[in-house]
Motif scaffolding. Structure first.
Motif, PDB file in Angstrom:
ATOM      1  N   GLN A 227       0.690  -2.779  -4.279  1.00 19.13           N
ATOM      2  CA  GLN A 227      -0.415  -3.554  -3.692  1.00 19.13           C
ATOM      3  C   GLN A 227       0.002  -4.969  -3.453  1.00 19.13           C
ATOM      4  O   GLN A 227       0.989  -5.438  -3.872  1.00 19.13           O
TER       5      GLN A 227
ATOM      6  N   ALA B  14      -0.650   6.656 -12.574  1.00 17.54           N
ATOM      7  CA  ALA B  14      -1.348   7.774 -13.208  1.00 17.54           C
ATOM      8  C   ALA B  14      -0.405   8.951 -13.419  1.00 17.54           C
ATOM      9  O   ALA B  14       0.456   9.218 -12.581  1.00 17.54           O
TER      10      ALA B  14
ATOM     11  N   LYS C 238       4.615   0.118 -14.057  1.00 16.86           N
ATOM     12  CA  LYS C 238       3.648  -0.978 -14.161  1.00 16.86           C
ATOM     13  C   LYS C 238       4.352  -2.332 -14.148  1.00 16.86           C
ATOM     14  O   LYS C 238       3.905  -3.264 -13.463  1.00 16.86           O
TER      15      LYS C 238
ATOM     16  N   ARG D 173       2.218   8.834 -10.298  1.00 17.93           N
ATOM     17  CA  ARG D 173       1.952   8.202  -9.019  1.00 17.93           C
ATOM     18  C   ARG D 173       1.645   6.725  -9.219  1.00 17.93           C
ATOM     19  O   ARG D 173       1.013   6.342 -10.200  1.00 17.93           O
ATOM     20  N   GLY D 174       2.128   5.903  -8.299  1.00 16.47           N
ATOM     21  CA  GLY D 174       1.822   4.480  -8.313  1.00 16.47           C
ATOM     22  C   GLY D 174       1.696   3.963  -6.895  1.00 16.47           C
ATOM     23  O   GLY D 174       2.227   4.550  -5.961  1.00 16.47           O
TER      24      GLY D 174
ATOM     25  N   GLU E 139       0.824  -1.221   0.000  1.00 21.00           N
ATOM     26  CA  GLU E 139       0.000   0.000   0.000  1.00 21.00           C
ATOM     27  C   GLU E 139       0.853   1.265   0.000  1.00 21.00           C
ATOM     28  O   GLU E 139       0.320   2.368   0.108  1.00 21.00           O
TER      29      GLU E 139
ATOM     30  N   LYS F  50       0.449  -0.421  -9.078  1.00 21.63           N
ATOM     31  CA  LYS F  50      -0.922  -0.369  -9.586  1.00 21.63           C
ATOM     32  C   LYS F  50      -1.396   1.069  -9.584  1.00 21.63           C
ATOM     33  O   LYS F  50      -0.826   1.933  -8.942  1.00 21.63           O
ATOM     34  N   ASP F  51      -2.483   1.286 -10.290  1.00 19.24           N
ATOM     35  CA  ASP F  51      -3.100   2.617 -10.355  1.00 19.24           C
ATOM     36  C   ASP F  51      -2.087   3.694 -10.746  1.00 19.24           C
ATOM     37  O   ASP F  51      -2.091   4.805 -10.203  1.00 19.24           O
TER      38      ASP F  51
END
Length: 97
Positions: A97, A77, A69, A93-94, A37, A74-75
């Motif tokens: 997870q 952007a 990636k 930003r990443g 996280e 994840k995520d």
């Protein structure tokens, strides 16, 4: 006495990515040491006033985002920020997870 290393929950880089010798390896290492996280934010400039620096834009789109990636973030952007002193500010930003 055994000591344990506390892993960071976030990593913030401001205007340093230009000096990284190996973006892919650096991002993989950041992923490795972040707690689950954990968040990484890379902030830099991709142009000035009415000019876009295509070299930096290309590195962002063709290296930074794909490498984040592939490292496992994840995520991922691209976030466009405000202009500061005439320079365009962007962040990638990443989240681990």
């Amino acid at each position: 006495m055994r000591r344990s290393l506390r892993l960071p929950t976030s990593f913030l880089s401001i205007q340093t990515i230009y000096f990284w010798n190996d973006i892919e390896t650096t991002l993989s290492e950041i992923f490795r040491v972040l707690k689950p996280e954990g968040v990484v934010i890379l902030t830099f400039s991709d142009g000035k006033e009415d000019e876009t620096w295509e070299g930096i834009r290309g590195i962002t789109e063709n290296q930074v985002i794909p490498y984040m990636k592939s490292a496992g973030f994840k995520d991922v952007a691209l976030i466009k920020g405000p202009d500061s002193r005439g320079y365009h500010t962007v962040s990638v930003r990443g989240i681990k997870q």
